[in-house]
Design a protein around this motif. Structure first.
Motif, short mmCIF file in Angstrom:
data_model
loop_
_atom_site.label_atom_id
_atom_site.label_comp_id
_atom_site.label_asym_id
_atom_site.label_seq_id
_atom_site.Cartn_x
_atom_site.Cartn_y
_atom_site.Cartn_z
N CYS A 128 -5.23 7.88 3.95
CA CYS A 128 -5.09 6.19 3.61
C CYS A 128 -4.08 5.72 4.20
O CYS A 128 -4.20 4.56 4.81
N GLY A 158 -4.81 13.30 1.70
CA GLY A 158 -5.21 12.07 1.32
C GLY A 158 -4.46 10.93 1.61
O GLY A 158 -4.59 9.68 2.16
N LEU A 175 0.91 -1.46 0.04
CA LEU A 175 0.00 -0.05 0.02
C LEU A 175 0.91 1.20 0.00
O LEU A 175 0.53 2.28 -0.73
N VAL A 213 0.72 4.11 -2.97
CA VAL A 213 0.54 5.53 -2.77
C VAL A 213 1.51 6.43 -3.28
O VAL A 213 1.24 7.44 -3.80
N ALA A 270 -4.76 2.35 7.14
CA ALA A 270 -3.96 1.16 6.82
C ALA A 270 -3.36 0.70 8.10
O ALA A 270 -3.39 -0.22 8.35
#
Length: 59
Positions: free
Chosen positions: A45, A41, A15, A19, A49
């Protein structure tokens, strides 16, 4: 076979890269400088996570 926690941490690495690559692509390839909302953002995020990965799991 790795433990469940280790697998979840591996998933976070994917992840993080996703990103990071998305923002790098936006900036380098599309020529659009990320705005403060883009960075916000990303922070949301990654925070989400982290909460999911480090949260309690029933055994």
């Amino acid at each position: 076979m790795p433990s469940g926690r280790r697998c979840r941490l591996r998933g976070q690495g994917i992840l993080d890269r996703w990103v990071g690559i998305a923002l790098a692509w936006l900036w380098a390839v599309d020529g659009v400088r990320p705005t403060w909302t883009d960075w916000l953002g990303v922070g949301l995020c990654l925070t989400g996570a982290t909460v999911i990965i480090l949260g309690s799991r029933p055994h």
